[in-house]
Design a protein around this motif. Structure first.
Motif, mmCIF file in Angstrom:
data_model
loop_
_atom_site.group_PDB
_atom_site.id
_atom_site.type_symbol
_atom_site.label_atom_id
_atom_site.label_comp_id
_atom_site.label_asym_id
_atom_site.label_seq_id
_atom_site.Cartn_x
_atom_site.Cartn_y
_atom_site.Cartn_z
ATOM 1 N N CYS A 58 0.853 -1.183 0.000
ATOM 2 C CA CYS A 58 0.000 0.000 0.000
ATOM 3 C C CYS A 58 0.895 1.241 0.000
ATOM 4 O O CYS A 58 1.849 1.315 0.766
ATOM 5 C CB CYS A 58 -0.895 0.010 1.237
ATOM 6 N N CYS A 61 0.213 2.987 3.895
ATOM 7 C CA CYS A 61 0.583 2.311 5.149
ATOM 8 C C CYS A 61 1.647 1.241 4.964
ATOM 9 O O CYS A 61 2.213 0.737 5.935
ATOM 10 C CB CYS A 61 -0.650 1.708 5.826
ATOM 11 N N SER A 63 1.441 -1.823 4.091
ATOM 12 C CA SER A 63 1.093 -3.235 4.291
ATOM 13 C C SER A 63 0.974 -3.921 2.930
ATOM 14 O O SER A 63 0.646 -3.293 1.935
ATOM 15 C CB SER A 63 -0.220 -3.357 5.073
ATOM 16 N N CYS A 95 -7.033 0.183 0.041
ATOM 17 C CA CYS A 95 -6.288 -0.658 0.980
ATOM 18 C C CYS A 95 -7.233 -1.101 2.104
ATOM 19 O O CYS A 95 -7.886 -0.272 2.740
ATOM 20 C CB CYS A 95 -5.110 0.115 1.559
ATOM 21 N N ASN A 97 -6.486 -2.325 4.861
ATOM 22 C CA ASN A 97 -5.883 -1.980 6.148
ATOM 23 C C ASN A 97 -6.143 -0.535 6.563
ATOM 24 O O ASN A 97 -6.581 -0.267 7.676
ATOM 25 C CB ASN A 97 -4.379 -2.269 6.085
ATOM 26 N N CYS A 98 -5.858 0.427 5.641
ATOM 27 C CA CYS A 98 -5.954 1.834 6.035
ATOM 28 C C CYS A 98 -7.016 2.614 5.265
ATOM 29 O O CYS A 98 -7.150 3.825 5.441
ATOM 30 C CB CYS A 98 -4.588 2.524 5.889
HETATM 31 ZN ZN LIG Z 1 -2.879 0.986 3.407
#
Ligand SMILES: [Zn+2]
Length: 402
Positions: A58, A61, A63, A95, A97-98
């Motif tokens: 990403c 972030c 990840s 993403c 994750n973020c």
């Molecule tokens: Zn991310």
């Protein structure tokens, strides 16, 4: 990755002439190219997301393997290819994750963020713009299906030139030639600035460009040579520099590096005719012929004289004749001629005395013709002139290519 392509198109044409067929081909490729780019990029993106590719991180972030689709048909964007500019739709991912959303099309195509051209294409257009005038570049590219304006090519020239640096090659000859030529600059009358070129001779008889700069006449040679001082110091023998101008401009180098100066013997008589004119000597008068023929004789040298004694005798003979000529000029009131020759005399026989090759600036003269063929078209900004010359000379002499 294997991708199966299906192209189906109904074409309508009134005759089988080659020009008609090629015209149709051009239309087809214009339609096909953006679809091809769209399809291929989408396939790769799909695979990357489905496999949760660990190599893809990403951009916010960091990840890995956390991307999912946002849209496969995002905002359209223009990309420049060597055939034509194309409009393609951008792929947007998110993403997990973020929650950061961003386009991945440029990354997959290998184009820098916010740019619409690859470095490779940029270099090609930059080279075209350095080889021909911007207007001619625009015309020629349009004949092959481009719709690019002059400004695009101009920008590519500037950006491509940023990548090019000149330097001395320690593996090549420890001798070279330096010369300057006036160039037409916007807002300055006549040829207001001087482009300075330093060429290094190669062992195979060719030349390479070792330095280039733009500035005021007879000044700023230091700016060109200063970055080369470490390279000059690496040569075991002293570096022989042949120049058609006053060597005073280069004397700044002395003390730092061992440089031998040789005034261009070809230029000496030609510059003398200017000083004769300055002193009011009528062209082709008796005095004019006397001075010129004496000087031509002083400056003409055979190459490959090896015998030390012959060299010493020859040099002292030539120096005596030159001093006689200077004395004659002085006693006849030709003060410009006298001071011109006095300044030059210390650097006339350096090559001969040291048994070195190189009496003239003939190589750099040839380079200047290459420069002028391009630089004489239009008026330039300082940077524009420097940049197009950089690419041009790197291409012709240093093996650089797009
Ligand atoms: Zn991310």
């Amino acid at each position: 990755m294997k991708i199966e392509l299906h192209v189906s198109k109904i074409i309508e044409l009134s005759n089988p002439k080659l020009e008609t067929i090629v015209g149709i081909f051009q239309v087809i490729t214009q339609e096909l190219l953006p679809r091809l780019i769209d399809g291929i990029v989408l396939n790769f993106a799909d695979e990357m997301i489905q496999n949760e590719d660990k190599a893809v991180r990403c951009e916010r972030c960091g990840s890995s393997g956390t991307l999912r689709w946002k849209t496969r048909h995002g905002e359209m964007t223009k990309i420049i290819t060597i055939f034509q500019p194309v409009l393609i739709s951008q792929l947007q991912v998110e993403c997990v994750n973020c929650n950061h959303r961003y386009y991945i099309t440029r990354r997959l195509l290998g184009i820098a963020p916010r740019k619409n051209i690859t470095d490779e294409t940029k270099r090609k257009l930059g080279l075209i713009g350095a080889l021909a005038s911007f207007r001619v570049s625009e015309k020629i590219t349009s004949l092959f299906g481009w719709r690019l304006d002059k400004m695009m090519i101009w920008r590519c020239v500037q950006q491509t030139a940023e990548e090019i640096e000149f330097d001395l090659d320690p593996e090549e000859e420890a001798n070279g030639e330096a010369d300057g030529t006036g160039i037409p600059i916007q807002g300055i009358k006549k040829r207001g600035k001087e482009l300075k070129v330093f060429v290094q001779n190669k062992k195979n008889g060719g030349i390479r460009i070792a330095g280039l700069s733009i500035g005021d006449y007879d000044k700023d040679w230091g700016a060109l040579f200063r970055p080369l001082i470490p390279a000059l110091q690496r040569f075991v023998q002293p570096f022989l520099l042949v120049t058609d101008g006053d060597t005073g401009a280069f004397k700044a180098l002395q003390g730092k590096v061992r440089v031998l100066f040789q005034r261009c013997l070809w230029h000496i008589p030609y510059q003398m005719s200017y000083f004769l004119w300055k002193d009011g000597v009528k062209r082709k008068s008796d005095v004019w012929y006397d001075c010129m023929s004496q000087l031509f004789d002083v400056c003409s040298l055979r190459e490959h004289i090896d015998d030390e004694t012959v060299i010493q005798k020859l040099v002292s003979l030539k120096k005596r004749r030159l001093n006689k000529l200077i004395g004659y000029c002085r006693s006849s009131g030709l003060t410009s001629c006298a001071s011109y020759l006095s300044n030059a005399r210390h650097d006339l026989f350096t090559s001969l005395e040291n048994k070195l090759k190189g009496y003239t600036t003939s190589h750099v003269e040839r380079v200047m013709r290459t420069v002028n063929l391009r630089i004489n078209v239009g008026k330039w900004s300082l940077k524009g002139a420097l940049n197009s010359t950089k690419i041009r000379l790197a291409y012709y002499y240093n093996g650089w290519d797009a």
